[in-house]
Design an enzyme around this catalytic site. Structure first.
Site, PDB file in Angstrom:
ATOM      1  CB  SER A 113      -1.020   0.019   1.332  1.00 41.75           C
ATOM      2  OG  SER A 113      -1.855   0.921   1.136  1.00 41.75           O
ATOM      3  CG  HIS A 114       0.330   3.702   3.275  1.00 40.79           C
ATOM      4  ND1 HIS A 114      -0.767   2.560   3.233  1.00 40.79           N
ATOM      5  CD2 HIS A 114       0.392   3.730   4.426  1.00 40.79           C
ATOM      6  CE1 HIS A 114      -0.875   2.052   4.529  1.00 40.79           C
ATOM      7  NE2 HIS A 114      -0.064   2.806   5.275  1.00 40.79           N
ATOM      8  CE  LYS A 126      -5.629  -6.131  -0.813  1.00 45.80           C
ATOM      9  NZ  LYS A 126      -6.476  -5.543  -0.415  1.00 45.80           N
ATOM     10  CG  ASP A 278      -2.459   4.116  -1.698  1.00 42.70           C
ATOM     11  OD1 ASP A 278      -3.315   4.055  -2.434  1.00 42.70           O
ATOM     12  OD2 ASP A 278      -2.466   3.197  -0.573  1.00 42.70           O
ATOM     13  CG  ASP A 280      -2.646  -0.256  -2.874  1.00 39.48           C
ATOM     14  OD1 ASP A 280      -2.498   0.855  -2.053  1.00 39.48           O
ATOM     15  OD2 ASP A 280      -3.382  -1.228  -2.326  1.00 39.48           O
ATOM     16  CG  ASP A 282      -5.894   1.160  -1.557  1.00 37.82           C
ATOM     17  OD1 ASP A 282      -4.937   1.819  -1.157  1.00 37.82           O
ATOM     18  OD2 ASP A 282      -6.109  -0.111  -0.683  1.00 37.82           O
ATOM     19  NE  ARG A 283      -4.133   4.010   3.042  1.00 38.94           N
ATOM     20  CZ  ARG A 283      -3.544   4.237   4.207  1.00 38.94           C
ATOM     21  NH1 ARG A 283      -2.993   5.339   4.700  1.00 38.94           N
ATOM     22  NH2 ARG A 283      -3.817   3.286   4.960  1.00 38.94           N
ATOM     23  CD  GLU A 364     -10.522   1.621   6.600  1.00 33.75           C
ATOM     24  OE1 GLU A 364     -10.330   1.277   7.976  1.00 33.75           O
ATOM     25  OE2 GLU A 364     -10.028   0.962   5.586  1.00 33.75           O
ATOM     26  CD  GLU A 365      -8.064   6.796  10.227  1.00 29.67           C
ATOM     27  OE1 GLU A 365      -7.607   7.864  10.018  1.00 29.67           O
ATOM     28  OE2 GLU A 365      -7.976   5.439  10.285  1.00 29.67           O
ATOM     29  CE  LYS A 377      -7.584   1.740   1.743  1.00 32.37           C
ATOM     30  NZ  LYS A 377      -7.521   0.982   2.848  1.00 32.37           N
TER      31      LYS A 377
HETATM   32  C1  G1P Z   1      -4.241   1.258   7.957  1.00 35.14           C
HETATM   33  C2  G1P Z   1      -5.416   2.152   8.285  1.00 35.14           C
HETATM   34  C3  G1P Z   1      -6.800   1.371   7.787  1.00 35.14           C
HETATM   35  C4  G1P Z   1      -6.411   0.564   6.430  1.00 35.14           C
HETATM   36  C5  G1P Z   1      -5.127  -0.080   6.298  1.00 35.14           C
HETATM   37  C6  G1P Z   1      -5.024  -0.402   4.962  1.00 35.14           C
HETATM   38  O1  G1P Z   1      -4.248   0.244   8.881  1.00 35.14           O
HETATM   39  O2  G1P Z   1      -5.417   2.504   9.578  1.00 35.14           O
HETATM   40  O3  G1P Z   1      -7.915   2.280   7.903  1.00 35.14           O
HETATM   41  O4  G1P Z   1      -7.740  -0.033   6.016  1.00 35.14           O
HETATM   42  O5  G1P Z   1      -4.042   0.838   6.787  1.00 35.14           O
HETATM   43  O6  G1P Z   1      -4.953   0.445   4.042  1.00 35.14           O
HETATM   44  P1  G1P Z   1      -3.783   0.087  10.336  1.00 35.14           P
HETATM   45  O7  G1P Z   1      -2.065   0.265  10.023  1.00 35.14           O
HETATM   46  O8  G1P Z   1      -4.107   1.255  11.114  1.00 35.14           O
HETATM   47  O9  G1P Z   1      -3.958  -1.369  10.952  1.00 35.14           O
HETATM   48 ZN    ZN Z   2      -3.225   1.334  -0.320  1.00 36.81          ZN
END
Ligand code: G1P
Ligand code: ZN
Length: 544
Positions: A113-114, A126, A278, A280, A282-283, A364-365, A377
């Site tokens: 992801s990020h 995943k 981000d 991948d 999704d954000r 999600e925030e 997302k």
């Molecule tokens: C974090 C974010 C969560 C998101 C996840 C994947 O997870 O807080 O909302 O779904 O990345 O992008 P966390 O590191 O808090 O478990």
């Molecule tokens: Zn991501």
């Protein structure tokens, strides 16, 4: 061509977290490490044998190598067809789109992801189920159990396949299709959004945009959709070439990491609309000129305005937000007479609600927003939603949000992250907070009355599965809230997240800087959790 059975030993650390298995690249490069996890997927997801699979990733370091290994393992495990993204690239939302469109038996997405990428940074894998969504806990736990017993994996001898040309080939009996997912994904977006109207907005000459792809996977999607299809000026998309190390940056669309974009939105010459996604894809982050839309507000605005946007004019069935996300969406749902669900952190918890038709929108925030069009997302989706809205309402981002606050009140929001702290200290901090909860209820802390204090537990309304210990919530009578939880995606030590929310219904008082409004809550949070004493940190690593 030979199918080999390679002897292996279990690794004890392959339990997937909030979003799959994430580790340092070096860990994934340990002999048999990736292979064991992939074999555990094939061993537990038995429909894949003789079935079909989507495969791709965010392009980070080790993406291509991992794809070649997984293709050879898919062949040895009897997968009939693997659909692979061109260049090995698939944004997470595009992967979800392909799984659903081609009705495959699931997908493997390679992404952290990020998180930063590169030889010393992070990698991840995943499994997504046939509905296109992240595997639910029952599936990830089954995969994890299997990793603890595995003693061999199957892999075929074969040369690397050419990932850089659209077309078909075979490894043994297994058909490999290399597809340009930009085409399928654009088609889906064109169904949901009024491309013509957005095109007119760009054509008017009175509207400018900047999209920061952060050298990550959305570059090709964004270039095609914004510049080629919707007529945005060439150069609207910046950092559009995916790189294995994301250009050395942190591909996380927030005010800290997307600084180039933020600068482009500032001042008289700032663009009207700024957005980023981000690693991948999704954000998303949404900005107006000199204006930041919190992800929680974005979900609320999207919910309140869905009837104005092409794919959602016939109405929405409900909305969901993760527990730490602000309660802004709840207020909209209440006014519209919709159900609003509060789920644990992580997109996988939205899957059942979406599949059952209980919700249309969710968010999600952590810069995640999406809808029932896929089961992940979707960064580009959120940006297109806002573009469609701007084209319809012909107002600035800021005026849309300020009007929203006038009608619903403003949920000030901020998150403090304390990264890479000692794991044992973090766990002790959570334990000690948990022990205090009962004594906090109805008490007064610095003038704030505690309405409730609990450790969040969720019962899925569809399958009745229970997920407990999902974070500590302390709610006050004025609508403000403090939430504490430990991250489930980190790869180093522990990350403590502190989520702070304050509610202001009075439009006259909705212009204060967030830092100022949050000060008293920050102090309460730091004292209650004894953050400095227990972690040695007086300041968070990142504030978003
Ligand atoms: C974090 C974010 C969560 C998101 C996840 C994947 O997870 O807080 O909302 O779904 O990345 O992008 P966390 O590191 O808090 O478990
Ligand atoms: Zn991501």
């Amino acid at each position: 061509m030979n199918n080999n059975n390679v002897a292996s030993q279990p690794f004890d650390d392959q339990r997937p977290g909030t979003s799959g298995l994430r580790k340092k690249v070096k860990v994934f490069q340990t002999p048999h490490y990736l292979e064991n996890f992939v074999q555990a997927i094939f061993d537990t997801q038995t429909d894949l044998s003789g079935g079909s699979l989507v495969l791709g990733g965010d392009g980070r370091f080790y993406n291509r190598e991992a794809i070649q290994i997984i293709l050879r393992m898919a062949a040895a495990n009897g997968v009939a067809k693997v659909i692979v993204g061109l260049g090995g690239l698939l944004s997470t939302p595009a992967a979800s789109c392909l799984i659903r469109k081609y009705k495959t038996d699931g997908g493997i997405i390679l992404s952290a992801s990020h998180n930063p990428g590169g030889p010393d940074e992070d990698f991840g894998i995943k499994f997504n189920t046939p509905n296109g969504g992240p595997a639910p806990e029952s599936v990830t736990e089954a995969i994890f159990s299997r990793t603890k017993q595995i003693d061999a994996y199957r892999i075929t001898d074969h040369d690397d396949v050419d990932l850089d040309q659209v077309g078909e080939m075979r490894i043994g009996e297994t058909l490999i299709q290399i597809v340009d997912s930009v085409i399928d994904y654009t088609e889906l977006m064109a169904d949901l959004f009024d491309f013509e109207r957005i095109h007119q907005l760009f054509n008017s000459g009175a509207f400018t945009m900047c999209f920061d792809a952060m050298h990550a996977v959305t570059g090709p999607y964004a270039k095609h959709i914004f510049e080629e299809r919707l007529g945005a000026e060439p150069g609207t998309v910046i950092n559009s070439t995916p790189k294995v190390d994301f250009g050395g940056g942190h591909p996380d669309p927030n005010l800290v990491h997307a600084h180039e974009l933020v600068t482009n939105t500032q001042g008289h010459n700032g663009v009207d609309f700024g957005a980023a996604s981000d690693g991948d894809g999704d954000r998303n982050m949404i900005l107006g000129r000199d204006f930041f839309v919190t992800p929680s507000d974005s979900l609320a605005v999207i919910t309140a305005n869905a009837h104005l946007v092409k794919g959602y004019t016939s109405g929405i069935s409900g909305v969901a937000r993760s527990m730490p996300t602000s309660q802004a969406a709840d207020r909209v749902a209440e006014k519209l007479g919709l159900e609003c669900y509060e789920t644990p952190t992580g997109w996988k918890f939205f899957g059942n609600l979406l599949d059952a038709g209980k919700i249309t929108l969710c968010g999600e925030e952590s810069f995640g927003t999406g809808s029932n069009h896929i089961r992940e997302k979707d960064g580009m989706w959120a940006v297109l939603f806002w573009l469609n809205l701007l084209a319809v309402r012909q107002q600035s981002v800021e005026s849309i949000v300020r009007e929203h606050w006038k009608s619903y009140g403003r949920n000030y929001y901020t998150r403090y992250d304390y990264e890479a702290i000692d794991k044992a200290a973090a766990e002790a901090l959570m334990q000690s907070l948990g022990d205090k909860l009962d004594s906090l209820v109805d008490s007064d802390i610095d003038g704030y009355q505690v309405a409730y204090a609990d450790n969040f537990s969720y019962t899925d309304p569809v399958d009745s599965s229970i997920s407990s210990n999902q974070g500590i919530r302390i709610g006050f009578t004025d609508g403000s809230r403090i939430v504490f939880r430990l991250s489930g995606t980190g790869t180093q030590g522990a990350t403590l997240r502190v989520y702070l929310e304050a509610y202001e219904p009075d439009p006259q008082k909705q212009t204060s800087p967030t830092e100022e409004v949050m000060k008293p809550l920050v102090t309460i949070a730091q004292n209650l959790a004894e953050i400095a004493q227990r972690t040695g940190r007086t300041e968070p690593t990142v504030i978003t």
